[in-house]
Design an enzyme around this catalytic site. Structure first.
Site, PDB file in Angstrom:
ATOM      1  N   TYR A   1       0.915  -1.180  -0.078  1.00 17.97           N
ATOM      2  CA  TYR A   1      -0.047   0.069   0.123  1.00 17.97           C
ATOM      3  C   TYR A   1       0.926   1.239  -0.117  1.00 17.97           C
ATOM      4  O   TYR A   1       1.570   1.551   0.894  1.00 17.97           O
ATOM      5  CB  TYR A   1      -0.793   0.015   1.221  1.00 17.97           C
ATOM      6  CG  TYR A   1      -1.916  -1.198   1.291  1.00 17.97           C
ATOM      7  CD1 TYR A   1      -1.649  -2.185   1.804  1.00 17.97           C
ATOM      8  CD2 TYR A   1      -3.388  -0.850   0.902  1.00 17.97           C
ATOM      9  CE1 TYR A   1      -2.613  -3.395   1.749  1.00 17.97           C
ATOM     10  CE2 TYR A   1      -4.292  -1.551   0.922  1.00 17.97           C
ATOM     11  CZ  TYR A   1      -3.985  -3.025   1.489  1.00 17.97           C
ATOM     12  OH  TYR A   1      -5.162  -3.781   1.566  1.00 17.97           O
TER      13      TYR A   1
ATOM     14  N   LYS B   1     -12.504  -4.830   3.107  1.00 16.65           N
ATOM     15  CA  LYS B   1     -13.364  -5.306   4.120  1.00 16.65           C
ATOM     16  C   LYS B   1     -14.923  -5.760   3.575  1.00 16.65           C
ATOM     17  O   LYS B   1     -15.617  -6.339   4.217  1.00 16.65           O
ATOM     18  CB  LYS B   1     -13.756  -4.228   5.242  1.00 16.65           C
ATOM     19  CG  LYS B   1     -12.492  -3.745   5.962  1.00 16.65           C
ATOM     20  CD  LYS B   1     -12.598  -5.015   7.541  1.00 16.65           C
ATOM     21  CE  LYS B   1     -11.347  -5.234   7.771  1.00 16.65           C
ATOM     22  NZ  LYS B   1     -10.401  -6.373   7.092  1.00 16.65           N
TER      23      LYS B   1
END
Ligand code: RFL
Ligand code: PHB
Length: 399
Positions: A209, A305
């Site tokens: 990331y 998520k």
């Protein structure tokens, strides 16, 4: 006069995404019948490229249900992630920080393929290509869902005890809750993700990331031959403005670091731009209708998520429906929305935190931009902060 063909089941499920398919499997294991109504074809749902990261408990659940065989053979198990900013890499050892938990990278459409074939093999009913789904009598004890098996087919009706609205963000189920009975909370971000699939070997053993002054970038994987990468872009941008060499040049710039790591290129065979939002609908239920997954909430993908939350919702719902059939008790069903929302808001918080910390937002003041960098710097030097990130990333415990 034409009579409408009516069939009966215990639970009518609208949508064969992760939420609807997991629900149908969970109910089947409890001896509860369901029918899934899906408006796309099987080929379409099995070919849509979306999520990649499964939390540890979802992997355990799939294995416990006997659905994890291919995932365990073909998935990739990651015990850490790399955060990259200021041209330097920082490893977050999630397994070490969480007592051994890790995430599994296994594409959503592979999960869908496994769940569809297993459900059809065990005699489950999934109707693909239905249209004109409408909800009736949700307030009473005998709700109905009307539909057609195709645009020109005659209308049919599914009579049931409960309706599960698993039809994603754009589906009709949420709108079946009267507007006065629901509150909607939302942030629309001023950036989107350009995602690609490329035929290349992995460039790095774990996900990266990256926060870069030109915008966020993410390196993920799919298989030893296929990699998944994302770039922060303007959500209104046209993919036609992104020829392959521009994508590679931007990925190199944003992912590169001082220590000499390099990104391996390959042929790009899929690309597209998605917008990003955070969204929660409260309440998630109305009479005998229960929303689950993206129908009720959206998270930006930075926290990985969305799919996991969809599974969490239907696990709560399947247990509440099971309790109802075993004892007639309505407590679990009445508390469904409140139970789910506690987990959902924590995932919303985490996804928002990862998104705002890692992206460059032109609307942020220079002060706010400095704060995001300070947050990253604090994070990678504080075991407490890294533990908080790791705990959320691998998935908060399911009660
Ligand atoms: P879905 O998957 O949208 O499925 C809904 C289904 O309902 C059908 N439908 C209807 N059927 C009948 N009648 C109608 N009127 C209907 N209207 C709609 C649709 O055809 C569809 O088949 O919702 P569900 O099941 O709630 O699952 C949610 C997940 O798909 C979603 O949250 C994730 O993909 C989000 N997401 C990620 N989640 C993760 O957990 N980990 C990740 O790494 C991750 N990465 C991502 C993501 C989503 C992304 N995009 C494209 C939004 C990465 C990306 C880029
Ligand atoms: C993916 O592999 O598609 C992926 C990975 C991590 C994310 C989002 C998507 O946070």
């Amino acid at each position: 006069m034409q009579t409408t063909k009516a069939t009966r089941t215990q639970v009518a499920i609208v949508g064969a995404g992760p939420a609807g398919l997991f629900l149908s499997h969970l109910l089947h294991r409890q001896g509860i019948e369901s029918v899934i109504l899906e408006h796309r074809t099987r080929e379409e749902i099995e070919g849509t490229i979306r999520a990649g990261v499964l939390e540890q408990w979802v992997v355990d659940l799939m294995n416990g249900m006997g659905l994890g065989g291919r995932m365990m053979r073909e998935g990739h198990f990651h015990s850490g992630i790399t955060l990259r900013f200021d041209r330097r890499s920082h490893h977050i050892d999630m397994a070490e920080l969480t007592g051994g938990k890790r995430v599994t990278v296994y594409a959503q459409h592979e999960v869908i393929r496994d769940l569809v074939s297993a459900r059809l093999e065990d005699g489950g009913s999934i109707l693909f290509g239905v249209s004109d789904v409408q909800f009736h009598d949700l307030d009473g004890k005998a709700p109905r869902v009307s539909f057609r098996r195709g645009p020109d087919a005659p209308p049919e009706e599914l009579r049931c005890d409960f309706v599960a609205g698993c039809d994603g963000f754009h589906g009709p189920a949420r709108q079946a809750i009267p507007a006065a009975a629901r509150a909607e909370y939302q942030i629309v971000y001023p950036f989107g993700w350009l995602g690609i699939l490329t035929a290349a070997p992995p460039s790095h053993p774990e996900l990266i990331y990256a926060n870069h002054e030109r915008g966020f970038a993410l390196l993920s994987t799919r298989s030893p031959e296929v990699q998944r990468l994302y770039l922060q872009v303007d959500p209104r941008d046209d993919i036609a403005n992104w020829p392959d060499d521009r994508i590679w040049s931007e990925l190199h710039r944003r992912l590169e670091e001082d220590a000499g790591w390099s990104l391996t290129e390959g042929a790009i065979f899929q690309k597209g731009i998605i917008a990003m939002r955070s969204f929660v609908c409260e309440t998630m239920q109305h009479g005998r209708l229960f929303l689950a997954g993206d129908a009720a909430h959206i998270v930006p993908p930075t926290g990985a998520k969305g799919l996991n939350l969809a599974v969490a919702d239907v696990l709560v719902l399947s247990r509440a429906i099971d309790a109802y059939y075993k004892s007639g008790g309505m407590e679990g069903l009445e508390g469904y929305s409140a139970t789910c929302l506690r987990r959902i808001w924590k995932a919303e918080r985490f996804s928002w935190y990862m998104t705002t910390m890692l992206h460059r937002n032109e609307q942020d003041s220079p002060f706010e931009q400095r704060v995001h960098l300070a947050e990253l710097d604090y994070l990678v030097h504080s075991r407490a902060a890294m533990t908080a990130l790791a705990e959320n990333y691998v998935g908060l415990p399911m009660e």
